[in-house]
Each structure stands twice: as C-alpha cells, then as structure tokens.
Design an enzyme around this catalytic site. Sequence first.
Site, mmCIF file in Angstrom:
data_model
loop_
_atom_site.group_PDB
_atom_site.id
_atom_site.type_symbol
_atom_site.label_atom_id
_atom_site.label_comp_id
_atom_site.label_asym_id
_atom_site.label_seq_id
_atom_site.Cartn_x
_atom_site.Cartn_y
_atom_site.Cartn_z
ATOM 1 N N CYS A 240 -12.858 1.643 -14.198
ATOM 2 C CA CYS A 240 -13.331 3.185 -14.143
ATOM 3 C C CYS A 240 -12.052 4.098 -14.366
ATOM 4 C CB CYS A 240 -14.165 3.417 -12.981
ATOM 5 S SG CYS A 240 -14.896 4.824 -12.822
ATOM 6 N N CYS B 18 -24.917 3.849 -11.797
ATOM 7 C CA CYS B 18 -23.939 4.970 -11.847
ATOM 8 C C CYS B 18 -24.613 6.444 -12.322
ATOM 9 C CB CYS B 18 -22.705 4.434 -12.675
ATOM 10 S SG CYS B 18 -21.562 5.869 -12.719
ATOM 11 N N CYS C 39 -18.672 -2.679 -16.642
ATOM 12 C CA CYS C 39 -18.788 -2.101 -15.354
ATOM 13 C C CYS C 39 -20.031 -2.792 -14.557
ATOM 14 C CB CYS C 39 -18.852 -0.732 -15.137
ATOM 15 S SG CYS C 39 -18.881 -0.018 -13.382
ATOM 16 N N GLU D 217 0.877 -1.308 -0.039
ATOM 17 C CA GLU D 217 0.149 0.059 -0.082
ATOM 18 C C GLU D 217 0.716 1.066 0.014
ATOM 19 O OE1 GLU D 217 -3.371 0.727 -0.170
ATOM 20 O OE2 GLU D 217 -3.426 -1.266 -0.771
ATOM 21 N N CYS E 271 -17.136 1.670 -19.261
ATOM 22 C CA CYS E 271 -18.571 1.515 -18.638
ATOM 23 C C CYS E 271 -19.323 0.266 -19.081
ATOM 24 C CB CYS E 271 -19.302 2.706 -18.808
ATOM 25 S SG CYS E 271 -18.702 4.247 -18.440
#
Length: 337
Positions: free
Chosen positions: A187, A203, A197, A28, A194
């Site tokens: 995204c 959305c 998605c 991370e 899209c």
Amino acid sequence: MVAWQLLHGRHDLPWQNTRDPYRVWLSEVMLQQTQVSTVIGYFQRFVTRFPDVRALARSSLDDVMGLWSGLGYYSRARNLHRCAIEVVQHWDGVFPGDARTLASLPGIGRSTAAAIASLCFGERVAILDANVRRVLTRVLGFDADLALHSSQQRLWDAATDLLPRRTLEQAMPRYTQGMMDLGATVCLPRRPLCDRCPVQSQCMAHGQGRPQAYPVRTRTLKRSALSVWLLWARSTSRDAVWLQRRPSPGVWAGLHCLPWFDSRAALEDQVPLDYRAALRDQPAFTHVLTHKDLHLHPVQVELPKKAFAPQAGNWFEADAWPQLGLPAPVRRILLQA
Ligand code: SF4
C-alpha cells in the site's frame, strides 16, 4: 493479515525474529523518520557496540551521538540514551511489559510503545505509524482530517477495534508486523499495488478508485530558511579543525559543529586580524531539515593552533572525527580536506 504476513511479509530484517524489546525498541526509534535500507547498517553497528540496554546506558552521550551521526533527527539519539539510563535505573535493566508504561519512557510515543508491546509481549494494542495510518484510512475510507486530534483519536479507536481477539501471543506480533509490511511493500503512498493486496475486496479507497486521496491531512508544514556561515578553521599542519558543541535546544543540538555564525561579518570578527586576509569562501550549499532549509556557507582559514582560541570549542585531530557526533553536512565538509 496474520496469514498474509506469514506468506508474503518481510522476515529477514535484522531486528525481526526476536522478542527482545531492546532490539525492537532500537529499530522502531531508528525507523521513525528513516528508511529501512538506511537503518540496517546503523542498527547492526549499534547492537554490535551496545549489545543490550545496560551497555547503552553505560556509554557516554558522545559515543551514542557519534554512532548516530548521519542518521539525522538527533533528538532521537539523546532520548535513546536517556531512555536506556531510565530502564536501567528504574526498571533494573528490563523494559516494562505493557504499552502504557512503555509510553512513559523518554522518546517512546504511543505507536512505538504499542509496537514493542505487541511484537514482544503479544499485547492487544494498535500501532499507527505513517505506513499503518495510510493502510487503515484507505481500507476504511476514513476521510476525516488527521490534523485534528479528535480524528486521530477516532482512527486509533478503529485501529484497536480491528485487532485480533484470540491467541494474542502468536497473532499480535504477526498482525502488527503484517500491517507494517503491507504499508511498506504494497500500500505504497503514490502507486499502491492493489492487485497484490490481501484486503483489496474490503478496501473502500480501492472501490472508489482513489487510494491516493487518503489519508486526509490539511495542515501543511511551514518551511523556513536560514543562512549560516561556518568557520572551517584548520591548523597549519591541516590535521585538526576547531569544533564547538551546538547549544540545546536548536539545530543539531549537542553535536559538534564548525563555529556557526549568522553573517560573514560575525564570522570574520572571530578570526584574529592577521589571518582575515587568508579567509577562503567555499562553495555554498543547501541542507534540508524537516522544517527548515539551511543555506550553508563554509569559509576556510588555515592558522597555527596557538593563534586561535575562541571561548567555546577545541581542536580535534582528524583521527577523532569518525567517533564524534557530527552533522552530516559538516562531516562532508571535513572529508573534502
Ligand atoms: Fe492499499 Fe490498495 Fe490494499 Fe487498499 S487495496 S489497502 S489502497 S493496497
């Protein structure tokens, strides 16, 4: 999102398929400002050299900086080392198991703490890194200005509201990973895919036909420029260079660097009189930092080791360079030799 991650998410990154907070934390921190493809090699080298938090805490900061060299944003490496020492000294080498406590450790912000706590311990906490921020603002049609703290807080609240509520132990790691994967692979900032998605029907941004309008952030980075002259002093045998450690705070704090000057005249002053005529200007180039363009002007000189001994720094033989924490452009200059 949980079902989508299982079927379509990423599963093969070297820091996945583990609940080891050390590996998740390391990845991370590395991923904060760096692309996955770059991080993979660095991550593997780090865990080979420092297989756990105790090994990292035992190492010297120089070793960590050396291994981090080229990854940029070096405050991350300094905090990584400080954090490892704190985990060993105050937590007996075991990372705390909740996001709130994790966020009190050096270099661990709210989103990183949430990533570790949700991926490793199944805690119901939301992450909000750049990828997830983009997904959420688009799905929710969240058009408040994220330069404002109050807007950020509202988005955190909305992100928390959407988290799974049952079987958290299994669902939270999958959900968190799914949000990261959706932002990284579907995204996308410029051309979101899209049609692939899983949340397209919900959305708002897609419904409005303008995903690129999100997220909204008015504040733009103020960039500045700095010209720097770097003295590339080489020993006559050409196997050593003079390096100084950069002061902290400042650009490349704590790294080894060719002596740095604000002007060519200041650089010349540092060179013994007999060798000034031997100074050779090398091609200048620009190195881009987050807020600053550095215009670098390397100036080379060859001189016997005993003729050159400024107050700070040392001669470093070529075989020591690979282990040193060096800024990427300085490493590039040295490798031209
Ligand atoms: Fe992003 Fe498009 Fe999915 Fe909306 S539908 S979340 S804009 S990829």
